[in-house]
Write an enzyme that holds these catalytic residues in place. Structure first.
Site, PDB file in Angstrom:
ATOM      1  N   SER A 125      -9.629   1.791   3.053  1.00 29.58           N
ATOM      2  CA  SER A 125      -8.755   2.548   2.188  1.00 29.58           C
ATOM      3  C   SER A 125      -7.731   1.699   1.432  1.00 29.58           C
ATOM      4  O   SER A 125      -7.149   2.182   0.461  1.00 29.58           O
ATOM      5  CB  SER A 125      -8.009   3.599   3.009  1.00 29.58           C
ATOM      6  OG  SER A 125      -7.174   2.982   3.978  1.00 29.58           O
ATOM      7  N   LYS A 154       0.869  -1.176   0.000  1.00 36.33           N
ATOM      8  CA  LYS A 154       0.000   0.000   0.000  1.00 36.33           C
ATOM      9  C   LYS A 154       0.907   1.227   0.000  1.00 36.33           C
ATOM     10  O   LYS A 154       1.923   1.242   0.718  1.00 36.33           O
ATOM     11  CB  LYS A 154      -0.872  -0.035   1.264  1.00 36.33           C
ATOM     12  CG  LYS A 154      -1.881   1.104   1.376  1.00 36.33           C
ATOM     13  CD  LYS A 154      -2.724   0.944   2.637  1.00 36.33           C
ATOM     14  CE  LYS A 154      -3.826   1.977   2.743  1.00 36.33           C
ATOM     15  NZ  LYS A 154      -4.676   1.777   3.945  1.00 36.33           N
ATOM     16  N   SER A 178      -9.787  -0.583   7.259  1.00 33.97           N
ATOM     17  CA  SER A 178      -9.211  -0.466   5.913  1.00 33.97           C
ATOM     18  C   SER A 178      -8.506  -1.690   5.352  1.00 33.97           C
ATOM     19  O   SER A 178      -8.156  -1.694   4.180  1.00 33.97           O
ATOM     20  CB  SER A 178      -8.248   0.715   5.860  1.00 33.97           C
ATOM     21  OG  SER A 178      -8.975   1.888   5.657  1.00 33.97           O
TER      22      SER A 178
HETATM   23  N1  GLN Z   1     -13.293   4.066   6.620  1.00 35.72           N
HETATM   24  C1  GLN Z   1     -12.600   4.510   7.780  1.00 35.72           C
HETATM   25  C2  GLN Z   1     -12.185   5.960   7.625  1.00 35.72           C
HETATM   26  O1  GLN Z   1     -12.494   6.525   6.639  1.00 35.72           O
HETATM   27  C3  GLN Z   1     -11.415   3.642   8.082  1.00 35.72           C
HETATM   28  C4  GLN Z   1     -10.207   3.968   7.276  1.00 35.72           C
HETATM   29  C5  GLN Z   1      -9.005   3.168   7.698  1.00 35.72           C
HETATM   30  O2  GLN Z   1      -9.125   2.152   8.357  1.00 35.72           O
HETATM   31  N2  GLN Z   1      -7.850   3.674   7.345  1.00 35.72           N
HETATM   32  O3  GLN Z   1     -11.567   6.525   8.473  1.00 35.72           O
END
Ligand code: GLN
Length: 519
Positions: free
Chosen positions: A174, A83, A198
């Site tokens: 994400s 990532k 994420s």
């Molecule tokens: N969807 C969550 C957010 O927007 C989690 C994102 C994540 O785990 N990085 O913060």
């Protein structure tokens, strides 16, 4: 050596590593095949942000030498992609580190994240020439939501990623690039990060296996920070077995991360294979108590998601597991709690991007303050700005007690609720997400709608517990397309072995995780 009879894209991590050690094919051949597939197919997906063929092939040659010298480990020569939130030493890899943001466009990191070093070359001074790393080949860097904020990958400053099962849908986020690349068989495994879901949610949307470990198991050194008390790294791959291999290599104490847990290293692959007391070949999960929180199965849960999750749980019951009812009464509250704490920490972490030391700097500014303001307004996208504003607000004088402090208290109560559950069960289970992957653009105008969809992943994040997403079958769209559903398994602190063991038993008995989208 020839690849005859062996399709490198069809094999997962464990199978590839075995074939490499048996000299059935070389890491160079595997890497070439995957690079060609990325060139051919990724334009339609957008999973990769940066690829460097020559350097990847050089890493593969080095891995082949290591294997030929009898020094190959269980991951040596197997490609992985990171990532783009993990720092990769630019001089070594030729790969920038952007965190999906314009703010870091072209940023050349002077060092590798601990995770990158441990999976790859290791760090200098290991003594045996291996550098102490697992020797995986870094294929490239993967797209993600800007600074990991989002759950659809549409917040990437570069391009949205498409779901390989249906390219009109999001891959989740994400870590959407990670999940899409693994699902499309462009790479056998990828790293991701999970702050509030994420790793788990994109794994669920793309039909791959992913695990977010206990907070502190994996070093955050070199991971672009979002919310430091929640951020954790973990692998996404095709199976629990492949995840176990990667997570074993990624995890372990790191003095450079003050929140890294000082614990002896664990062999999660061995833990995954360990036979439970009282288990038989037919009933490998005998005695495993799986707790089902009633709050994870609300009446409004999409029926096809509920159906797939229940079917997977029924399989686990057949394997000997016992289902028990438990309760996580503050599940709904985890949404406001998370969306206060995460933006608060983000607003502080992101204050470092001021155009001075690194990151985007506005071209023309009259004075220092204007340079800060312009650099930040130009470099950050809309969702990041929204979070900086929320975070600054909830931390400000007069509101701190009303919001931030209350959220911290509730966070503790949410963690306590889990401990009450673990009195009655070994693993908590439910859906990863309330729906399957939605259409690109469907939630673009309504951030709160996207926040609400995090309901089942946020509780484990707030409690710092390990959580896993395991493919659990498919729902079908109106057009008849199969869309993957994920079963979530949550364990107690440092019980990654229990989760991987349960998921592996399920995967030995079912084939949901082996299904592939059409290429
Ligand atoms: N969807 C969550 C957010 O927007 C989690 C994102 C994540 O785990 N990085 O913060």
């Amino acid at each position: 050596m020839s690849t005859a009879g062996f399709d490198p894209r069809a094999a997962g991590v464990a199978a590839l590593a075995q074939a490499l050690r048996a000299r059935q094919l070389s890491s160079v051949e595997v890497t070439q095949a995957l690079l060609a597939a990325v060139r051919r197919e990724d334009q339609a997906l957008g999973a990769f942000l940066h690829v460097d063929d020559e350097r990847a092939l050089a890493e593969a040659r080095a891995a082949d030498l290591r294997i030929a010298g009898g020094e190959g480990g269980p991951l040596t020569g197997v490609p992985v992609a990171h990532k783009d939130i993990f720092a990769t030493d630019f001089a070594r890899t030729r790969l920038p580190t952007t965190a999906g943001s314009k703010m870091l466009a072209g940023y050349a990191s002077p060092f590798d994240a601990t995770v990158v070093a441990r999976l790859g070359p290791g760090s200098a001074g290991a003594g045996d020439g291996s550098g102490g790393g697992a020797g995986m080949v870094t294929l490239g860097k993967l797209n993600c939501d800007e600074f990991a904020m989002g759950s659809s990958n549409e917040n990437s400053a570069y391009a949205p990623v498409r779901n390989p099962w249906d390219r009109t849908r999001v891959p989740g986020g994400s870590s959407g690039g990670s999940a899409a690349a693994v699902a499309a068989r462009l790479v056998p495994a990828a790293t991701g990060t999970d702050t509030g879901g994420s790793i788990r949610q994109p794994a669920s949307f793309c039909g791959v296996t992913g695990i977010k470990p206990t907070y502190g198991l994996v070093s955050r050194w070199g991971m672009v920070a979002f919310a430091s008390s929640l951020d954790q790294a973990g692998p996404l791959a095709r199976s629990a077995e492949d995840c176990a291999l990667l997570l074993s290599a990624m995890s372990g104490f790191d003095p450079r991360d003050a929140t890294s847990a000082e614990r002896p290293p664990v062999d999660l692959h061995a833990a995954m294979l360990q036979r439970r007391e009282g288990a038989t070949a037919a009933r490998p999960l005998a005695g495993l108590r799986i707790g089902l929180p009633q709050e994870f199965f609300p009446p409004e849960l999409a029926p096809d998601v509920a159906g797939a999750v229940r079917a997977a749980l029924a399989e686990m019951e057949k394997l000997g597991a016992v289902l028990v009812d438990v309760s996580l009464p503050r599940t709904e509250l985890s949404i406001p709690v998370y969306y206060i704490i995460a933006p608060a920490e983000a607003s502080s972490n992101l204050s470092r991007y001021d155009g001075v030391r690194y990151g985007h700097r506005a071209a023309a500014a009259a004075d220092l303050l204007e340079m800060y303001k312009k650099s930040r307004s130009e470099g950050f996208g809309a969702e990041v700005k929204r979070r900086v504003m929320i975070g600054t607000y909830v931390l400000s004088h007069g509101y701190y007690d009303a919001y931030y402090l209350q959220a911290q208290k509730l966070r503790r109560m949410i963690a306590d609720d889990f401990q009450a559950c673990f009195q009655r069960c070994d693993v908590v289970a439910g859906p990863v997400a309330p729906t399957v992957a939605w259409k690109l653009g469907a939630q673009a105008d309504d951030p709160v709608k996207a926040y609400l969809a995090d309901i089942f992943t946020l509780p484990a994040s707030l409690a710092g517990l390990p959580g896993m997403s395991v493919p659990a079958g498919f729902a079908h769209s109106a057009a008849g397309d199969a869309l993957p559903v994920g079963l979530q398994l949550i364990g107690n602190y440092f019980a990654e072995g229990t989760l991987l063991n349960a998921a592996h038993a399920l995967q030995q008995a079912t084939d949901w995780h082996l299904r592939e989208p059409r290429r």
